[in-house]
Structures are given as C-alpha cells and as structure tokens.
Design a protein around this motif. Structure first.
Motif, short mmCIF file in Angstrom:
data_model
loop_
_atom_site.label_atom_id
_atom_site.label_comp_id
_atom_site.label_asym_id
_atom_site.label_seq_id
_atom_site.Cartn_x
_atom_site.Cartn_y
_atom_site.Cartn_z
N VAL A 58 47.46 81.38 55.17
CA VAL A 58 48.81 81.76 55.58
C VAL A 58 49.18 83.05 54.86
O VAL A 58 48.88 83.23 53.68
CB VAL A 58 49.82 80.64 55.28
CG1 VAL A 58 49.55 79.44 56.17
CG2 VAL A 58 49.78 80.22 53.81
N SER A 59 49.86 83.93 55.57
CA SER A 59 50.13 85.26 55.04
C SER A 59 51.56 85.68 55.36
O SER A 59 52.03 85.52 56.50
CB SER A 59 49.14 86.26 55.67
OG SER A 59 49.50 87.60 55.41
N GLY A 60 52.26 86.19 54.36
CA GLY A 60 53.57 86.79 54.59
C GLY A 60 54.62 85.85 55.13
O GLY A 60 55.55 86.29 55.82
N TYR A 111 48.60 84.28 51.07
CA TYR A 111 48.54 85.70 50.72
C TYR A 111 49.87 86.36 51.06
O TYR A 111 50.54 85.98 52.03
CB TYR A 111 47.41 86.39 51.49
CG TYR A 111 46.05 85.79 51.24
CD1 TYR A 111 45.33 86.13 50.10
CD2 TYR A 111 45.50 84.86 52.12
CE1 TYR A 111 44.08 85.57 49.86
CE2 TYR A 111 44.25 84.29 51.89
CZ TYR A 111 43.55 84.65 50.75
OH TYR A 111 42.32 84.09 50.50
N TYR A 112 50.26 87.35 50.25
CA TYR A 112 51.53 88.02 50.50
C TYR A 112 51.58 89.36 49.79
O TYR A 112 50.76 89.64 48.90
CB TYR A 112 52.71 87.14 50.06
CG TYR A 112 52.76 86.83 48.58
CD1 TYR A 112 53.69 87.46 47.75
CD2 TYR A 112 51.91 85.90 48.00
CE1 TYR A 112 53.76 87.17 46.39
CE2 TYR A 112 51.97 85.60 46.64
CZ TYR A 112 52.90 86.24 45.85
OH TYR A 112 52.95 85.95 44.50
N GLY A 113 52.54 90.18 50.21
CA GLY A 113 52.76 91.47 49.57
C GLY A 113 53.71 91.32 48.40
O GLY A 113 54.79 90.72 48.53
N SER A 114 53.36 91.88 47.26
CA SER A 114 54.18 91.71 46.06
C SER A 114 55.53 92.40 46.17
O SER A 114 56.46 92.07 45.42
CB SER A 114 53.42 92.24 44.83
OG SER A 114 53.06 93.60 45.02
N GLN A 115 55.68 93.33 47.12
CA GLN A 115 56.97 94.00 47.32
C GLN A 115 57.70 93.51 48.58
O GLN A 115 58.65 94.14 49.03
CB GLN A 115 56.79 95.52 47.41
CG GLN A 115 56.50 96.20 46.08
CD GLN A 115 55.02 96.17 45.72
OE1 GLN A 115 54.18 96.56 46.51
NE2 GLN A 115 54.70 95.72 44.52
N GLY A 160 54.37 95.66 51.03
CA GLY A 160 55.48 94.91 51.59
C GLY A 160 55.02 93.86 52.58
O GLY A 160 53.93 93.29 52.45
N HIS A 161 55.85 93.64 53.61
CA HIS A 161 55.56 92.56 54.55
C HIS A 161 54.23 92.77 55.28
O HIS A 161 53.54 91.81 55.59
CB HIS A 161 56.70 92.43 55.55
CG HIS A 161 56.64 91.20 56.39
ND1 HIS A 161 56.75 89.92 55.84
CD2 HIS A 161 56.45 91.03 57.72
CE1 HIS A 161 56.66 89.03 56.81
NE2 HIS A 161 56.46 89.67 57.95
#
Length: 257
Positions: A123-125, A200-204, A232-233
C-alpha cells in the motif's frame, strides 16, 4: 482461462509486463484520476519471472466510454471476480493512494469469498483503514478540482488547458473522489488479511504521517513493514525502482521471484 474469461480479463487489466509462465503476478491499482498507464514504466523494474498487470478503471483511457464506478463496491466486485481467475501464479497487489484502499478491499474479499490469500499487499500513499483523510473534492468546481490535482502532482496539469480534454478527463477524476470520500472502511475485524502488508509513503506528504501508515499493521495477520521515501504524495514517480526493489526483497522467500 476460456476465451470469455480472457476477454473479460483484457477489459479489466493491461499487461504491462506479460510473462507466459510467471513465478508471481503483480497487480497494480492506480490513484484517484489515475489509470493503468501510470505503471507503464515498471516493466523493467521487477525481477525476472514477475508479470505485471495494471487495473483498467472504467471511464478513462481505453475504457473512456464506460461509466466510472460511483462506489467502492461497484468497482471492487468485478475485480474480485477477475482476480480470482489468476490461479496460475501467486499474487501481489500494489495500490497507490485510492488504489491502496481498492487493493485492500479486493484482497479482503478474495480471501473471504474465494479462499485466495495474497503473497503480499503493498500500500502506498494512503493511510490505514479508518485513518483516511478526505480532501472534500467530490463536489468541487472544475477550477478547484484542477488546482488540487495539480498540487498533488502525478498528473500533467497542462492537459487541462484543452477544454475538450478537460471535459473528457474531469468526470472520472470527480467520480474517483466521490467514491473514495463516500467510502467507509470496514471495522478492523472485517478488514484483516492473511498476507503481509508493506506500506510506502512520501515523507513530505502533508496528508500522511508515520503513525497513519504504521496503522496498516493492525489489519494483517502476517508480517508488516513501513518505509518512507523523500517526496510528497507522488514520491512514487521518482522512487518506483527503489520501492519495487524493497518490496521484492521482503516477499516471502517461499515465493521464487
């Protein structure tokens, strides 16, 4: 799979990286407003023997004339049916943003209704079930919707400068936001999967936090890991290779990739 089954599968999936006898099949689910083409660059980023298919959401690209799904159930039901036919190789799902929720819903129903357990759910974002935030865009005007989509990134906003293209594209984007903003995730006891979940994801990413991503651990009976990448996203655009390398390094060693 018979010819009618193949025709139905071709309607719902684009073969990004077709393999005749895959060791594993990676099924990809795009974000709100996204399409199967979002994953076209992934063909060379996975191990040998991994097939990649991307979900063809109705209402865009080669399904432009099909009405977009208005509810999660409407979108998920045919995808469960089609994914249940993938019996020749272990399944891994990857969903970004809205696609994470769709992938999770399909995984839950595949498990409950068809006895199919994924090898992994990535899963992402997107925050864990019950932790999602709504952007309130389902009823936004066209200009606000275009602006917000541009702020998120991931979509070439120049396409909205053409009134004809804008008229073709915005209905699917709006329908996706309507779908996801009306969606209510199941309670934890009904949201559990037997597959490991990798988040998983963007730190901003302003919409997410480490805690909201770590909360995916509450809906798996198997392993869990989360990892942030700079951005970001739509961090995924820049970091797809690193994300996939991380994902396949974590997949159960019993699955040969």
């Amino acid at each position: 799979m018979d010819s009618s089954g193949r025709e139905s599968a071709d309607r719902w999936f684009r073969a990004v990286r077709p393999i005749s006898n895959p060791n594993i099949r990676l099924v990809c689910f795009a974000h709100a407003g996204g399409a199967a083409s979002f994953f076209r660059s992934w063909a060379g980023l996975v191990p040998d023997g991994v097939e990649i298919v991307a979900v063809r959401y109705p209402g865009r690209e080669d399904r432009l004339l099909d009405p977009p799904a208005e509810t999660m159930a409407e979108l998920v039901e045919p995808l469960v049916r089609e994914c249940s036919r993938f019996s020749d190789a272990p399944l891994v799902f990857f969903g970004h943003s809205m696609g994470a929720s769709v992938a999770h819903e399909v995984a839950v129903r595949l498990q409950a209704e068809c006895g199919v357990t994924l090898s992994a759910l990535a899963v992402s974002g997107r925050a864990a079930p019950g932790r999602e935030s709504a952007r309130g865009l389902a009823e936004a005007g066209d200009l606000q919707l275009v602006e917000e989509v541009g702020l998120l990134g991931g979509t070439a906003t120049g396409i909205f400068d053409d009134a004809g293209l804008r008229e073709l594209i915005l209905p699917a984007i709006r329908a996706d936001y309507r779908l996801i903003e009306r969606y209510r995730a199941p309670e934890v006891e009904n949201a559990m999967v037997n597959a490991p979940i990798y988040a998983y994801y963007g730190s901003q990413d302003a919409e997410l936090s480490e805690d909201s991503m770590e909360s995916w651990s509450a809906v798996t009976r198997a392993g869990f890991a989360a990892r942030a990448f700079d951005g970001g996203h739509f961090y995924l655009v820049e970091h797809a290779e690193a994300v996939l390398r991380d994902l396949f390094s974590r997949i159960d060693s019993a699955v040969k990739v």
